[in-house]
Design an enzyme around this catalytic site. Structure first.
Site, short mmCIF file in Angstrom:
data_model
loop_
_atom_site.label_atom_id
_atom_site.label_comp_id
_atom_site.label_asym_id
_atom_site.label_seq_id
_atom_site.Cartn_x
_atom_site.Cartn_y
_atom_site.Cartn_z
N LYS A 109 0.74 -1.23 0.10
CA LYS A 109 0.11 -0.03 0.15
C LYS A 109 0.93 1.29 -0.02
O LYS A 109 1.68 1.34 0.99
CB LYS A 109 -0.82 -0.05 1.33
CG LYS A 109 -1.92 1.40 1.18
CD LYS A 109 -2.29 1.57 2.64
CE LYS A 109 -1.84 2.89 2.98
NZ LYS A 109 -2.02 4.02 2.34
N GLY A 125 7.07 5.05 7.75
CA GLY A 125 6.24 6.14 8.21
C GLY A 125 6.38 6.76 9.50
O GLY A 125 7.43 6.83 10.13
N THR A 141 2.22 5.91 13.93
CA THR A 141 1.71 4.81 13.22
C THR A 141 2.37 3.58 13.49
O THR A 141 1.80 2.35 13.48
CB THR A 141 1.52 5.13 11.67
OG1 THR A 141 1.37 6.60 11.38
CG2 THR A 141 0.71 4.41 10.80
N GLU A 156 10.52 1.45 9.89
CA GLU A 156 11.54 2.59 9.71
C GLU A 156 10.64 4.03 10.07
O GLU A 156 9.60 4.20 9.19
CB GLU A 156 11.84 2.75 8.02
CG GLU A 156 12.71 1.44 7.74
CD GLU A 156 14.21 1.43 8.51
OE1 GLU A 156 14.60 2.52 8.91
OE2 GLU A 156 14.70 0.38 8.24
N CYS A 191 13.09 11.80 6.01
CA CYS A 191 13.23 11.26 7.09
C CYS A 191 14.82 11.60 7.73
O CYS A 191 15.11 11.75 8.86
CB CYS A 191 13.22 9.97 7.50
SG CYS A 191 13.94 8.90 6.04
N GLU A 212 9.41 15.88 15.68
CA GLU A 212 9.67 15.90 14.51
C GLU A 212 8.83 16.90 13.64
O GLU A 212 7.45 16.81 13.72
CB GLU A 212 9.56 14.52 13.79
CG GLU A 212 9.76 14.36 12.31
CD GLU A 212 9.76 12.96 11.54
OE1 GLU A 212 8.54 12.45 12.00
OE2 GLU A 212 10.46 12.45 11.08
P1 NDP Z 1 2.22 7.99 8.20
O1 NDP Z 1 2.66 7.15 9.46
O2 NDP Z 1 1.04 8.82 8.64
O3 NDP Z 1 1.76 6.85 7.08
C1 NDP Z 1 2.81 5.80 6.52
C2 NDP Z 1 1.92 4.92 5.64
O4 NDP Z 1 1.33 4.17 6.65
C3 NDP Z 1 0.87 5.56 4.67
O5 NDP Z 1 0.86 4.72 3.60
C4 NDP Z 1 -0.17 5.61 5.47
O6 NDP Z 1 -1.51 5.55 4.63
C5 NDP Z 1 -0.35 4.36 6.34
N1 NDP Z 1 -0.97 4.12 7.59
C6 NDP Z 1 -1.49 5.10 8.39
N2 NDP Z 1 -2.14 4.66 9.41
C7 NDP Z 1 -2.14 3.17 9.42
C8 NDP Z 1 -2.45 2.09 10.13
N3 NDP Z 1 -3.17 2.52 11.31
N4 NDP Z 1 -2.01 1.02 9.92
C9 NDP Z 1 -1.32 0.66 8.97
N5 NDP Z 1 -0.79 1.82 7.82
C10 NDP Z 1 -1.15 3.15 8.01
O7 NDP Z 1 3.42 8.69 7.65
P2 NDP Z 1 3.54 9.71 6.59
O8 NDP Z 1 2.94 9.36 5.42
O9 NDP Z 1 2.92 10.90 7.08
O10 NDP Z 1 5.14 9.92 6.38
C11 NDP Z 1 5.95 10.60 7.21
C12 NDP Z 1 6.60 10.08 8.12
O11 NDP Z 1 7.45 8.96 7.74
C13 NDP Z 1 7.62 10.92 8.90
O12 NDP Z 1 7.61 10.53 10.26
C14 NDP Z 1 8.96 10.38 8.44
O13 NDP Z 1 10.13 10.51 9.54
C15 NDP Z 1 8.62 9.00 8.14
N6 NDP Z 1 9.68 8.31 7.32
C16 NDP Z 1 10.75 7.53 7.86
C17 NDP Z 1 11.72 6.98 7.04
C18 NDP Z 1 12.68 6.16 7.49
O14 NDP Z 1 13.20 5.60 6.53
N7 NDP Z 1 12.87 5.93 8.62
C19 NDP Z 1 11.81 7.52 5.62
C20 NDP Z 1 10.63 8.07 5.32
C21 NDP Z 1 9.58 8.86 5.88
P3 NDP Z 1 -1.99 7.01 4.45
O15 NDP Z 1 -0.97 7.82 3.80
O16 NDP Z 1 -3.16 6.51 3.22
O17 NDP Z 1 -2.62 7.52 5.70
#
Ligand code: NDP
Length: 480
Positions: A173, A226, A230, A248, A282, A384
């Site tokens: 997804k 993400g 989450t 991650e 990130c 963050e």
């Molecule tokens: P989110 O945690 O909001 O979302 C990440 C993904 O998870 C999206 O596809 C989202 O769907 C999905 N999601 C949301 N809620 C759920 C749930 N309850 N169960 C399963 N999946 C879910 O993060 P963001 O998209 O806002 O991304 C930004 C974040 O990602 C920042 O905190 C950043 O630091 C982190 N990040 C970390 C990296 C790393 O390598 N450590 C690299 C890049 C980013 P939807 O968008 O449809 O809500």
């Protein structure tokens, strides 16, 4: 209006509910496509298809699986301009960045793991005159891969490629905010002849599609990138089911400049580390610590360059920064700048929206922002922000800056600037981040372990780490 479809069992299909979500272009604030508002029924169908495909896919030779991945990689490169345009439209990121980084890297991910699997070997442990142990590493089953919006195709393929290379099938997804290139990837997979069901992509909301993947009893591995909140929710569901988890998560990365650093390199790289992709990586350095003796010089040089940054239409290559990903995210950035002021921070530059004209006047633009005068413990320096906002703080000693750097709950990446090799080693040893860059930032070798400590995640991606994650080790002990 582009109509995005799910990719299930080799077919491009609507969601079972036939409901749609609007997809907005951040550069204009206008709806330009729709994606399926899928739910657990679509995830169930995708899982069924992945289950049916597993036996054949996992029994293909590594070379054959690798060939499919390399074919996909080549096809991504052939469509580089088209995909870069789609990525820029979907996320608001500058086209130059999507062309230089996101899309080439997505192709590399498939090529890297498609070739890597052919060199993957497992361990053997010889017990003198007693026995020999060897480790069998076999694919596990169906991998659930969930990725964020900031580097859409890049991070999506960073999970899918090793999962497939290792012989698993996948239910994936992408973020609901940036689904477009994942949709085009499904078309590419069809064209490349990837067998039906091997990769399935379900679009929709995290709380519906993402959560359904995480709790599905027939998906034993979850790879998630993400936010930390989450990640916590995912761990709460997946851990009691004993799923294999790779998380991650967020970061609050220190960028540390010592007196003896090469000033010009440090300033130029600080600009990239702070504001590339509007600060929405990130790995971005969001807390800049500069040693006292050079603090004022660094600050002046840095501010001059920040003020010269052009923010605007992502398709205009002269703009270093494009739009933030969404209105909600723009408002979050604004609320953090407000918080920084309330905490006593001085805005040295930026701190306001950029209003463009014509078709871009509803887009989500924000000036790169630098804040000074905050304590390392305040919320602005602990939480963050994930946008074009950085803080500047002076320090005197190594011990002091280590305390500042290690003070947050995060531990993803750090960048240290010094020409003293002994100090570089000392700092690298003591800093609590999974990735340490010395005199550089975001210099990536795909073979190296990638990931964070503390609340920045569990597990590592990249190289053998990823292939180990996506396989189950089994020790076989044979008595001599
Ligand atoms: P989110 O945690 O909001 O979302 C990440 C993904 O998870 C999206 O596809 C989202 O769907 C999905 N999601 C949301 N809620 C759920 C749930 N309850 N169960 C399963 N999946 C879910 O993060 P963001 O998209 O806002 O991304 C930004 C974040 O990602 C920042 O905190 C950043 O630091 C982190 N990040 C970390 C990296 C790393 O390598 N450590 C690299 C890049 C980013 P939807 O968008 O449809 O809500």
């Amino acid at each position: 209006m582009i109509q995005i479809k799910n990719y299930i069992n080799g077919n491009l299909v609507e969601s079972v509910s036939r409901q749609w979500l609007d997809n907005i272009a951040p550069a204009t604030g206008k709806i330009y496509s729709q994606l399926p508002d899928s739910d657990e029924q679509d995830v169930a169908m995708a899982t069924q298809a992945a289950k049916a495909a597993f036996s054949t896919w996992s029994n293909l030779s590594a070379e054959k699986r690798g060939d499919f991945l390399i074919e996909i990689s080549n096809r991504i490169l052939k469509k580089l301009d088209f995909l870069a345009h789609a990525e820029s439209m979907d996320s608001g990121k500058p086209l130059w960045l999507a062309k230089q980084t996101d899309i080439p890297r997505s192709a590399s991910n498939f090529k890297f793991f498609g070739t890597g699997i052919q060199h993957f070997a497992s361990e053997s442990h010889y017990m003198e005159e007693t026995a020999i142990n060897y480790t069998l590493r076999r694919p596990i089953g169906i991998a659930g891969c969930i990725s964020p919006w900031n580097l859409p195709l890049y991070l999506f393929t960073w999970k899918i490629a090793p999962a497939l290379a290792a012989g698993n099938t996948v239910v994936a997804k992408p973020s609901e905010l940036t689904p477009l290139t994942a949709f085009y990837l499904s078309e590419i997979c069809k064209e490349a002849g990837l067998p039906p069901g091997v990769l399935n992509i379900v679009h929709g909301l995290g709380a519906k599609v993402g959560a359904s993947i995480v709790k599905h009893p027939e998906i034993p591995i979850i790879s998630f990138t993400g936010g930390t909140k989450t990640g916590e929710e995912i761990a709460r569901t997946a851990s009691p089911m004993f799923k294999k988890l790779s998380l991650e998560l967020g970061g609050k990365n220190p960028f540390i400049v010592f007196n003896d650093a090469t000033m010009e390199d440090a300033v130029n790289t600080a600009i990239r580390a702070s504001f590339t992709n509007q600060g929405q990586i990130c790995l971005c350095g969001s807390r800049l610590f500069v040693q006292h003796e050079i603090y004022e010089t660094f600050k002046n040089e840095f501010l001059k360059k920040v003020e010269a940054i052009q923010v605007g239409n992502p398709f205009d290559e002269k703009n270093f920064m494009g739009a933030l990903v969404s209105k909600q995210h723009l408002e979050k950035i604004e609320s953090y700048v407000q918080l920084a002021k309330e905490e006593g921070g001085k805005i040295l530059t930026g701190g306001y929206r950029v209003k463009l004209s014509g078709e871009f006047n509803e887009g989500y633009y924000y000036r790169p922002t630098v804040i000074e005068g905050l304590s390392f413990q305040c919320r602005t320096n602990q939480e963050e922000i994930f946008g074009p906002v950085v803080t500047l703080q002076p320090f005197d000693t190594e011990e002091e800056v280590l305390e500042y750097a290690n003070s947050t709950m995060y531990g993803l990446a750090s960048s240290i600037w010094t020409n003293d090799v002994k100090r570089a080693h000392r700092m690298a040893e003591k800093i609590k981040t999974g990735i340490v860059w010395v005199n550089c930032w975001m210099l990536r070798d795909l073979r190296t372990p990638f990931g964070g400590m503390k609340s920045s995640g569990i597990g590592r991606e990249g190289g053998w780490e990823a292939l180990r994650f996506f396989t189950e080790p089994k020790n076989v002990c044979i008595k001599l």
